[in-house]
Scaffold this motif. Sequence first.
Motif: not given
Length: 781
Positions: A579-605
Amino acid sequence: MAIMITAILFALIGIALGAGGTQLLMLGGSAYYLLAGIGFLATAVLLYMRQSAALLVYAIVVIGSLIWAVWEVGLDWWQLGPRGGVVIVLGLWMLTPWIRKPLGFQSPTGARYSASATPLAVVLGISVLVAVISMFTNSTDLEGQLSEEQVAAAPNLGGNVPPGEWHQYGRTPFGQRYSPLDQVNVENVDELEEVWRYQTGDVKLPEDVGETTYQVTPLKVGNSLYLCTPHNWAISVNATTGEEQWKFDPNAGLNPDRQHQTCRGVTYYVDTAAQPGAACAQRVYLPTSDARLIALDATNGEVCTSFADQGTLQLEAKMPYNPAGYYYSTSPPVIAAGKIIIGGAVNDNYSIRSPSGVIRAFDVNTGELVWNWDSGNPTQTEPLPEGETYSANSPNSWSIFSVDEDLGLVYIPLGNQVPDQLGMGRSEAVEKYSSSIVALDINTGADRWVQQTVHHDLWDMDVPAQPVLLDLTQDDGTSVPALVGPTKQGDIYVLDRRNGNPLLPITEQPAPGGAIPEDFTSPTQPVTALTFRPERLEGRDMWGVTMFDQMVCRIRLKQLKYDGMYTPPSLEGTLVYPGNFGTFNWGSVAVDPERMVMFGMPTYLAFTSRLIPRAEVPAREEGQTGSEQGVNQNEGAPYAVEMGPFLGPLQIPCQAPPWGYVAGADLRTGEIAYKQKNGTVYDMTPLPLPFKLGVPGIGGPMITKGGVAFLGAAVDNYLRAYNLTTGEQLWESRLPAGGQATPMTYAVEDGRQFVVMVAGGHGSVGTKPGDYVIAYSLPRQ
């Protein structure tokens, strides 16, 4: 008496299931409900006739329901429960003496014997065993772990921000939401305790619009925190003690036409040319909901009158239409190369006569306009001559920008032209830039590249999130300046930020057609290699508290127009998923620039949308406030649109949980390492039940060098800490209000690392409002 009441109950259930099941079958859905209805009716007749065969027939209903349920959803407890709850409870009732004795027989001696219920008891036992096994079966999560290898020995964090400070919304101009502090780590994070709590005094008012939200991420400079509130107060507090240092109220007022009443942050600036200690040598820039940008002295909160017009920049200048409440900035601007660069939010689906989505750069000291980039007129970047206006209704950017000053580029997440669900008459420029990530030259405003994420967007799939910048180390050891762009549809774009070229593949895949006659759809849509987009919803994915509301949701799914993602809007109603609520929204994702990985909160509605011909549009009620849900008027367009979440009769989501996860992914390979359901229904139900279904959320995460990810966001009121490597929850703290903001962290003068969370709630998701700023730290040694 008991058997007659039971017979009537079974008959009523049979009629309800039979009627709904017939309708569902005629729509092409499952035959189960009709067959179950027949089974209930047969059992009711046999109970009325006091025939012991009722127990055998109902045993067939139970075992048939079990086989069907496991076949559809496997050992998913939260899916099996609604399917079998009523069936099992009634089966257990059928085993009681009050039912079995009237169905039994009388011996020649006059003794009364209960009817045998062995088959029913056996199938009920099997059903209960399957239920118990399913409670301990994790059928929804992806288990795994991210690599702990430190790929970049000296990662580029962006900007010269001291390790213990947080100068911009995402800590640095790169927006990584990553802190190099490691005092708090996976070994001790469970010892965090509250050290201070500050209340701003800005609380939600009865006359406020529905989406009055507290989404701010404070900034930390020196020993001061800078933040704003939903009604746009700017505040400074002592970072060590939480004591208020100053407060500024811009008196932005209230306006029922604003769709949003929020502030995500302020912008900090140091004038290096000013004498140390001079007035306004350090500044805080405050965007307001009545379309102003105000410069304040960071040391005392006084207005810096040398900026613009006595300290205030009017952002409505040169707008083609300027109805009050239709345009404002909800996100902090960015500062680069002596310029303050700002976009703005435009009310969705109010009118085709709406303000422009222009991006503007002003001299950070004087407020003089340097350049303007209007996605409806992208080549005219010099300040407009007197008497000219920006293009009406052009795609806007309401979220947060990122900056790479070395490359001279600012990265803009762009929205869609309103009305979002109507694509008729869009210009060539709008078709190019709508719902895209655009890189603009910091000095001239000229666009250097564009990556569109949705073609001919008819679903309000704005790019909602701040693009995250990092230098991505390739397999051959070379480092590429990269951009990570999360989207509402769940795609994660990993691009070379110099030119927009994909570092992980992007493919075009066929998309559904069938738009209304006046409109059209794109035959293909882009899909990224790293994606969290959901699978297509099917009947088996429908949910409810009982089999009855689940059946209603299955009927409703079949009645809606739905051919998968990107099914176009329609007059009969369309399912929009995500929905227009989005899987990701303005909260974006966080990235670890040392390990080259990301952490996020996908939402499904899932949401629904329905186009309403102009002649049938209900008038806006007097006193009605702005909202993105319900009927959106689209004044001047041939159709209005009615939107909202896809809910069942009991006002819970029609789709089965989980609705929210935490997830980790490798940005070099595009591999999703884990995806685990996140959050409980504790604050979603009348009773405080701690069931971990995985709930929706809106807000963003933060990562620290200590290997910990912090996240509030979920619609239960908690701040949580996770192991970045595995996604395992390590700690949680109950919040006094909804935590729909992004946490941040910093160090204070005595060396302690603090984690700060703002808890103020979110009007659209219904979490508890508040005005809290809370700091946590490890116990003193």
